[in-house]
Design a protein around this motif. Structure first.
Motif, PDB file in Angstrom:
ATOM      1  N   TRP A 172      70.935 -76.791 -43.663  1.00  0.00           N
ATOM      2  CA  TRP A 172      69.950 -76.345 -44.648  1.00  0.00           C
ATOM      3  C   TRP A 172      70.495 -75.099 -45.330  1.00  0.00           C
ATOM      4  O   TRP A 172      71.474 -74.491 -44.861  1.00  0.00           O
ATOM      5  N   SER A 176      65.730 -72.674 -49.558  1.00  0.00           N
ATOM      6  CA  SER A 176      65.078 -73.709 -50.369  1.00  0.00           C
ATOM      7  C   SER A 176      65.301 -75.158 -49.966  1.00  0.00           C
ATOM      8  O   SER A 176      64.486 -76.014 -50.331  1.00  0.00           O
ATOM      9  N   HIS A 177      66.366 -75.491 -49.292  1.00  0.00           N
ATOM     10  CA  HIS A 177      66.694 -76.903 -49.022  1.00  0.00           C
ATOM     11  C   HIS A 177      66.824 -77.142 -47.525  1.00  0.00           C
ATOM     12  O   HIS A 177      67.430 -76.336 -46.832  1.00  0.00           O
ATOM     13  N   ASP A 179      63.287 -79.580 -48.610  1.00  0.00           N
ATOM     14  CA  ASP A 179      61.890 -79.237 -48.877  1.00  0.00           C
ATOM     15  C   ASP A 179      60.997 -80.350 -48.305  1.00  0.00           C
ATOM     16  O   ASP A 179      61.110 -81.498 -48.729  1.00  0.00           O
ATOM     17  N   HIS A 181      61.098 -76.900 -45.861  1.00  0.00           N
ATOM     18  CA  HIS A 181      62.207 -76.242 -45.180  1.00  0.00           C
ATOM     19  C   HIS A 181      61.966 -76.238 -43.662  1.00  0.00           C
ATOM     20  O   HIS A 181      60.827 -76.070 -43.217  1.00  0.00           O
ATOM     21  N   GLY A 202      64.232 -65.679 -45.194  1.00  0.00           N
ATOM     22  CA  GLY A 202      64.753 -67.017 -44.993  1.00  0.00           C
ATOM     23  C   GLY A 202      65.364 -67.182 -43.612  1.00  0.00           C
ATOM     24  O   GLY A 202      65.292 -66.296 -42.763  1.00  0.00           O
ATOM     25  N   SER A 203      65.976 -68.333 -43.383  1.00  0.00           N
ATOM     26  CA  SER A 203      66.523 -68.666 -42.067  1.00  0.00           C
ATOM     27  C   SER A 203      67.602 -67.682 -41.641  1.00  0.00           C
ATOM     28  O   SER A 203      68.403 -67.229 -42.462  1.00  0.00           O
ATOM     29  N   TRP A 230      67.040 -82.092 -41.587  1.00  0.00           N
ATOM     30  CA  TRP A 230      67.315 -80.807 -40.928  1.00  0.00           C
ATOM     31  C   TRP A 230      68.028 -80.993 -39.589  1.00  0.00           C
ATOM     32  O   TRP A 230      68.368 -80.019 -38.916  1.00  0.00           O
TER      33      TRP A 230
END
Length: 516
Positions: A172, A176-177, A179, A181, A202-203, A230
């Motif tokens: 990922w 954003s990706h 979705d 997430h 974010g991650s 994912w």
């Protein structure tokens, strides 16, 4: 040839190239080994700088051992008829793919290891405004798809889809990706959750920047109907487990060899917890956090595992793991200081080969894994043992004040180097005298960010909800990414020597192979 196999061997630009073998996955392995980014790993820190002594693992020797372990796991799994049908249904597990991915998995590690990764991420986000910052796994993917120039199109290595997908430990992007997430799942995959100290960023782990999103999608398209977007592929999951096994075993050997990992404190921590585990279990969290009694750190680990990995953690398995590590690491390997003798080297061999074989034998494939794990995972006993081995490494090596002192100096060096490169890049009087590699990286990133701004502007919006302002903003992002790419491509010694040259503190001619 099946359609799945054809899609697995599909290359990024379809041109292939002149290789020494007709096997596409072995050709990928050969391309990775021939890359200058692979060669530089010999000068990149694993945990602490080896300073050319040959006593400590660097990122190159670590990668070779991950490849060795990964191949052994893949060969064992594919030879087991109990696993064959499930592996085929999940997309396959080719030992050559696993080996190639293992060799590539650390290509993006910057100078000074994980410390350098943290520094470059902070600079990328706060100094340059790059929404996805810096991450070593994403940098590895950027190298094999974009910034290495040894492929037939001079953009990446043109690896097969299977090998590119197998390098994606965290498939990922930061924000954003895909979705939805994976960080928003009730129990996010390992690495997908946001860091507690950075809400909204974010991650904490991810394997692709937005600039390589199309490459991620193309590589993963082969597996669209086989695993969730994912979820790791089977081959990526094997590589991930091999990385964990190598880290858990070989770094402990390193620090015993140089006298850092001492018998007495490790023995006290594990032995005291074993003797008083019921008493430790009765302590409340505040009492546990405030004390420094041997055994308390291990009890904190037990509670963290319950909070984080309830799907596998078991108190009796944890106690058995502590007992085995105490017997085989503490009472055997650490009981005698390393003196370079034949007996000492044989003790290393017994420990390394015995533990590697034990952990590899515990790896198996499951059809419906928890979201915290891939389809390939360690058995419960071995999983607990790896957690205890990694605890010993963290508690008695990574948390040492002398290592922190050393790393603070490295962080300052790398920060100063990035600032100096940025200033050089912004000096209009020096535009014609920039290192050619840095100039090329700016042009590459400018094309990428121009395209993203026109076609996918949301990809350039950071956690604050703001994107670049106009062409000047896009150029600023490109320059920032180029400086980060350039600094990340240096070995430890190159970074230090380049800063010496930029600071005017050396008379050495600076063109000493600083640039990849």
């Amino acid at each position: 040839m099946s359609d799945l196999h054809e899609r697995r061997v599909e290359r990024r630009d379809g041109r292939g190239g002149t290789d020494l073998t007709a096997n596409p996955f072995r050709a990928d392995r050969d391309r990775i080994v021939a890359s200058p980014f692979f060669a530089r790993l010999g000068g990149v820190t694993q945990v602490v700088s080896a300073s050319g002594s040959g006593l400590l693992h660097n990122r190159l020797t670590h990668s070779l051992k991950v490849a060795q372990i990964g191949r052994a796991i893949a060969e064992r799994l594919t030879a087991d008829p109990d696993h064959a049908a499930l592996i085929d249904r999940l997309g396959g597990c080719d030992p050559d793919v696993v080996e190639a991915a293992a060799l590539a998995h650390d290509l993006g590690h910057p100078p000074f290891g994980h410390l350098g990764e943290q520094v470059l991420d902070r600079l990328a986000r706060h100094r340059f405004g790059l929404p996805d910052g810096f991450e070593g796994n994403a940098q590895s993917f950027r190298i094999i798809t974009t910034t290495d120039t040894r492929g037939p199109s001079a953009a990446g290595l043109d690896l097969t889809a299977a090998v590119r997908a197998a390098t994606l430990k965290y498939p990922w992007t930061r924000l954003s990706h895909p979705d939805p997430h994976p960080r928003d799942l009730p129990d996010p995959p390992r690495g997908a959750a946001q860091p507690p100290e950075g809400p909204g960023t974010g991650s904490s782990k991810f394997s692709a920047y937005v600039t390589e999103l199309d490459d991620l999608r193309q590589a993963r398209a082969v597996f669209d109907d086989l695993v969730p977007p994912w979820q790791q592929t089977v081959e990526a999951s094997v590589m991930d487990n091999a990385d964990d096994i190598a880290y858990a075993i070989h770094d402990l050997e390193d620090f015993h060899r140089i006298g850092v990992l001492q018998h007495a404190p490790v023995s006290a921590e594990l032995g005291q917890w074993e003797a008083d585990r019921a008493e430790f279990a009765r302590l409340d969290d505040a009492e546990l956090a405030s004390g420094r009694r041997p055994g308390q750190s291990l009890e904190r680990l037990r509670r963290r595992l319950h909070a984080r990995d309830s799907w596998v953690v078991d108190d009796e398995a944890f106690a058995a793991a502590v007992s085995r590590v105490r017997a085989e690491l503490v009472d055997d390997l650490l009981s005698m200081p390393f003196d370079g003798s034949v007996a000492a080297e044989q003790a290393f061999g017994r420990f390394s080969s015995g533990w590697t074989a034990r952990l590899v034998a515990g790896v198996h494939v499951v059809a419906d894994p928890p979201t915290r794990s891939g389809h390939v995972l360690l058995g419960p006993r071995q999983w607990h043992e790896v957690q205890v081995l990694k605890f010993v490494h963290r508690r008695f090596v990574l948390l040492r004040p002398d290592l922190a002192l050393h790393q603070r100096g490295q962080a300052r060096l790398l920060t100063t180097l990035v600032e100096a490169l940025d200033q050089w890049l912004g000096d209009r009087y020096e535009a014609d005298r920039l290192p050619r590699r840095l100039h090329d990286l700016v042009e590459l990133a400018r094309v990428e960010y121009d395209w993203l701004a026109a076609e996918h502007p949301r990809a350039l919006v950071g956690a604050t909800g703001e994107g670049p302002e106009g062409q000047a903003g896009v150029l600023a992002l490109a320059r920032g990414r180029a400086v980060i790419d350039f600094a990340a491509s240096l070995a430890d010694g190159q970074a230090a020597t380049l800063l010496e040259a930029l600071s005017g503190r050396t008379g050495q001619f600076w063109s000493d192979a600083f640039v990849l």
